[in-house]
Scaffold this motif. Structure first.
Motif, PDB file in Angstrom:
ATOM      1  N   ILE A   1       0.825  -1.208   0.000  1.00 47.58           N
ATOM      2  CA  ILE A   1       0.000   0.000   0.000  1.00 47.58           C
ATOM      3  C   ILE A   1       0.858   1.257   0.000  1.00 47.58           C
ATOM      4  O   ILE A   1       0.568   2.217  -0.720  1.00 47.58           O
ATOM      5  CB  ILE A   1      -0.961  -0.015   1.209  1.00 47.58           C
ATOM      6  CG1 ILE A   1      -1.990  -1.126   1.037  1.00 47.58           C
ATOM      7  CG2 ILE A   1      -1.666   1.342   1.355  1.00 47.58           C
ATOM      8  CD1 ILE A   1      -2.868  -1.363   2.254  1.00 47.58           C
ATOM      9  N   ILE A   2       1.938   1.279   0.790  1.00 49.31           N
ATOM     10  CA  ILE A   2       2.767   2.494   0.807  1.00 49.31           C
ATOM     11  C   ILE A   2       3.498   2.667  -0.525  1.00 49.31           C
ATOM     12  O   ILE A   2       3.771   3.790  -0.948  1.00 49.31           O
ATOM     13  CB  ILE A   2       3.769   2.510   1.992  1.00 49.31           C
ATOM     14  CG1 ILE A   2       4.765   1.351   1.914  1.00 49.31           C
ATOM     15  CG2 ILE A   2       3.032   2.510   3.312  1.00 49.31           C
ATOM     16  CD1 ILE A   2       5.874   1.457   2.932  1.00 49.31           C
ATOM     17  N   THR A   3       3.800   1.560  -1.195  1.00 49.24           N
ATOM     18  CA  THR A   3       4.418   1.656  -2.527  1.00 49.24           C
ATOM     19  C   THR A   3       3.427   2.231  -3.525  1.00 49.24           C
ATOM     20  O   THR A   3       3.757   3.125  -4.321  1.00 49.24           O
ATOM     21  CB  THR A   3       4.890   0.269  -3.007  1.00 49.24           C
ATOM     22  OG1 THR A   3       5.798  -0.284  -2.059  1.00 49.24           O
ATOM     23  CG2 THR A   3       5.572   0.369  -4.365  1.00 49.24           C
ATOM     24  N   LEU A   4       2.189   1.728  -3.495  1.00 50.18           N
ATOM     25  CA  LEU A   4       1.152   2.221  -4.406  1.00 50.18           C
ATOM     26  C   LEU A   4       0.869   3.698  -4.172  1.00 50.18           C
ATOM     27  O   LEU A   4       0.764   4.478  -5.136  1.00 50.18           O
ATOM     28  CB  LEU A   4      -0.138   1.414  -4.209  1.00 50.18           C
ATOM     29  CG  LEU A   4      -1.356   1.858  -5.038  1.00 50.18           C
ATOM     30  CD1 LEU A   4      -1.069   1.731  -6.528  1.00 50.18           C
ATOM     31  CD2 LEU A   4      -2.590   1.046  -4.667  1.00 50.18           C
ATOM     32  N   LEU A   5       0.783   4.111  -2.922  1.00 49.62           N
ATOM     33  CA  LEU A   5       0.506   5.515  -2.610  1.00 49.62           C
ATOM     34  C   LEU A   5       1.628   6.423  -3.126  1.00 49.62           C
ATOM     35  O   LEU A   5       1.370   7.504  -3.660  1.00 49.62           O
ATOM     36  CB  LEU A   5       0.336   5.690  -1.094  1.00 49.62           C
ATOM     37  CG  LEU A   5      -0.954   5.134  -0.491  1.00 49.62           C
ATOM     38  CD1 LEU A   5      -0.881   5.172   1.033  1.00 49.62           C
ATOM     39  CD2 LEU A   5      -2.165   5.908  -0.985  1.00 49.62           C
ATOM     40  N   ARG A   6       2.852   5.985  -2.952  1.00 41.98           N
ATOM     41  CA  ARG A   6       3.988   6.790  -3.432  1.00 41.98           C
ATOM     42  C   ARG A   6       3.946   6.910  -4.950  1.00 41.98           C
ATOM     43  O   ARG A   6       4.147   8.003  -5.514  1.00 41.98           O
ATOM     44  CB  ARG A   6       5.316   6.166  -2.978  1.00 41.98           C
ATOM     45  CG  ARG A   6       6.537   6.938  -3.477  1.00 41.98           C
ATOM     46  CD  ARG A   6       7.844   6.331  -2.989  1.00 41.98           C
ATOM     47  NE  ARG A   6       8.010   4.945  -3.377  1.00 41.98           N
ATOM     48  CZ  ARG A   6       8.346   4.556  -4.614  1.00 41.98           C
ATOM     49  NH1 ARG A   6       8.529   5.457  -5.563  1.00 41.98           N
ATOM     50  NH2 ARG A   6       8.489   3.272  -4.887  1.00 41.98           N
ATOM     51  N   GLU A   7       3.675   5.796  -5.634  1.00 46.61           N
ATOM     52  CA  GLU A   7       3.636   5.810  -7.101  1.00 46.61           C
ATOM     53  C   GLU A   7       2.484   6.654  -7.619  1.00 46.61           C
ATOM     54  O   GLU A   7       2.595   7.321  -8.644  1.00 46.61           O
ATOM     55  CB  GLU A   7       3.539   4.376  -7.632  1.00 46.61           C
ATOM     56  CG  GLU A   7       4.815   3.572  -7.402  1.00 46.61           C
ATOM     57  CD  GLU A   7       4.677   2.130  -7.829  1.00 46.61           C
ATOM     58  OE1 GLU A   7       3.523   1.680  -8.067  1.00 46.61           O
ATOM     59  OE2 GLU A   7       5.708   1.434  -7.925  1.00 46.61           O
ATOM     60  N   GLU A   8       1.343   6.605  -6.910  1.00 51.61           N
ATOM     61  CA  GLU A   8       0.196   7.424  -7.302  1.00 51.61           C
ATOM     62  C   GLU A   8       0.549   8.912  -7.268  1.00 51.61           C
ATOM     63  O   GLU A   8       0.096   9.697  -8.109  1.00 51.61           O
ATOM     64  CB  GLU A   8      -0.988   7.174  -6.368  1.00 51.61           C
ATOM     65  CG  GLU A   8      -1.720   5.872  -6.630  1.00 51.61           C
ATOM     66  CD  GLU A   8      -2.854   5.683  -5.646  1.00 51.61           C
ATOM     67  OE1 GLU A   8      -3.327   6.688  -5.074  1.00 51.61           O
ATOM     68  OE2 GLU A   8      -3.286   4.530  -5.449  1.00 51.61           O
ATOM     69  N   LYS A   9       1.357   9.294  -6.274  1.00 49.23           N
ATOM     70  CA  LYS A   9       1.754  10.696  -6.121  1.00 49.23           C
ATOM     71  C   LYS A   9       2.882  11.084  -7.078  1.00 49.23           C
ATOM     72  O   LYS A   9       3.246  12.266  -7.171  1.00 49.23           O
ATOM     73  CB  LYS A   9       2.218  10.956  -4.680  1.00 49.23           C
ATOM     74  CG  LYS A   9       1.158  10.720  -3.613  1.00 49.23           C
ATOM     75  CD  LYS A   9       0.091  11.798  -3.635  1.00 49.23           C
ATOM     76  CE  LYS A   9      -0.857  11.634  -2.454  1.00 49.23           C
ATOM     77  NZ  LYS A   9      -1.949  12.642  -2.489  1.00 49.23           N
ATOM     78  N   GLY A  10       3.432  10.091  -7.768  1.00 53.75           N
ATOM     79  CA  GLY A  10       4.535  10.371  -8.684  1.00 53.75           C
ATOM     80  C   GLY A  10       5.822  10.712  -7.968  1.00 53.75           C
ATOM     81  O   GLY A  10       6.665  11.454  -8.497  1.00 53.75           O
ATOM     82  N   LEU A  11       6.013  10.166  -6.771  1.00 52.00           N
ATOM     83  CA  LEU A  11       7.193  10.477  -5.966  1.00 52.00           C
ATOM     84  C   LEU A  11       8.255   9.392  -6.107  1.00 52.00           C
ATOM     85  O   LEU A  11       7.946   8.203  -6.174  1.00 52.00           O
ATOM     86  CB  LEU A  11       6.810  10.591  -4.486  1.00 52.00           C
ATOM     87  CG  LEU A  11       5.823  11.703  -4.102  1.00 52.00           C
ATOM     88  CD1 LEU A  11       5.372  11.511  -2.668  1.00 52.00           C
ATOM     89  CD2 LEU A  11       6.475  13.069  -4.284  1.00 52.00           C
ATOM     90  N   SER A  12       9.489   9.795  -6.128  1.00 53.27           N
ATOM     91  CA  SER A  12      10.580   8.829  -6.088  1.00 53.27           C
ATOM     92  C   SER A  12      10.759   8.364  -4.642  1.00 53.27           C
ATOM     93  O   SER A  12      10.321   9.034  -3.697  1.00 53.27           O
ATOM     94  CB  SER A  12      11.874   9.471  -6.580  1.00 53.27           C
ATOM     95  OG  SER A  12      12.284  10.505  -5.690  1.00 53.27           O
ATOM     96  N   GLN A  13      11.423   7.231  -4.478  1.00 54.52           N
ATOM     97  CA  GLN A  13      11.712   6.770  -3.117  1.00 54.52           C
ATOM     98  C   GLN A  13      12.570   7.776  -2.378  1.00 54.52           C
ATOM     99  O   GLN A  13      12.371   8.014  -1.178  1.00 54.52           O
ATOM    100  CB  GLN A  13      12.418   5.416  -3.150  1.00 54.52           C
ATOM    101  CG  GLN A  13      11.506   4.223  -3.256  1.00 54.52           C
ATOM    102  CD  GLN A  13      12.253   2.918  -3.027  1.00 54.52           C
ATOM    103  OE1 GLN A  13      13.491   2.876  -3.045  1.00 54.52           O
ATOM    104  NE2 GLN A  13      11.514   1.847  -2.815  1.00 54.52           N
TER     105      GLN A  13
END
Length: 231
Positions: free
Chosen positions: A8-20
């Motif tokens: 879920i935290i990976t999906l949320l980050r990708e949805e926001k277009g954020l890099s790790q």
């Protein structure tokens, strides 16, 4: 921590277009540590869960896969594992109404995205097969509900009970197979295959950008369905 949190935290980050690197910096941790959290290699503290919830503006229950609602709505959180029988009649009625409204919105918005993408692909065969599959699903579920009361007149359906289900499932299997063949550029007898030049590029970020008011419903449907599949 549980198995849902990393995904879920990976999906949320990708949805926001954020890099790790950017997300890790905002959250006050190193990029390698965030990578370990997203892969489920290391467990984080409860304080970090709260920080992530605030960062992505979601509830902790959502992060832990305990709710399909990202934020609290009317102080009610819907859990996939809710036992409706534990509520008295009044509370149960309100809860079911809330779930019905939420699920209708989730399905309606997800179908909106699906058919918009089919429309962009400009392929009559793909439209026909997707519609056929979904019509069959709705027909079958409505017939189950309608037929639960033996007093309801049977004339609404022309195919006998002992025949329809097997043929319906066969029809849906054919529609699913045809849709997959068309989408992958493979020729089938009736329809032209999808032209590669018309295939659209999609990602969580693109979906979120193009469907601002509907994307959350689709992501919720995906998460909820996959969780039930893996039960």
């Amino acid at each position: 921590m549980n198995k849902d949190f990393p995904r879920i935290i990976t999906l949320l980050r990708e949805e926001k277009g954020l890099s790790q690197k950017q997300a890790a910096s905002d959250l006050g941790i190193s990029q390698p540590l965030l990578s370990h959290y997203e892969k489920g290699i290391r467990e984080c503290s409860l304080d970090f869960v709260v920080k992530v919830a605030d960062y992505y503006n979601v509830s902790c229950d959502y992060l832990l896969g305990r709710s399909v609602l990202r934020t609290e709505s009317n102080n009610q959180m819907i859990s996939l594992d809710d036992d409706i029988s534990m509520y008295d009649t009044y509370t149960r009625s309100n809860k079911i109404s809330h779930i019905v409204s939420f699920n209708k919105k989730t399905i309606f918005n997800s179908l909106g995205i699906l058919f918009d993408q089919v429309d962009l692909l400009d392929n009559v065969g793909l439209l026909h097969e997707c519609s056929s599959y979904l019509f069959g699903a709705i027909y079958n579920l409505f017939r189950i509900i309608y037929s639960s009361n033996p007093k309801n007149p049977k004339g609404i359906f022309s195919i006998p009970e002992h025949i329809y289900r097997g043929r319906l499932h066969a029809m849906q299997s054919i529609s699913e197979n045809n849709a997959e063949s068309i989408a992958n550029g493979l020729p089938i007898t009736e329809y032209r295959s999808l032209e590669r030049s018309k295939q659209t590029d999609l990602s969580p970020e693109i979906i979120n950008e193009q469907y601002t008011t509907m994307s959350e419903s689709l992501f919720t449907l995906i998460q909820s369905t996959e969780k039930r599949i893996m039960k």
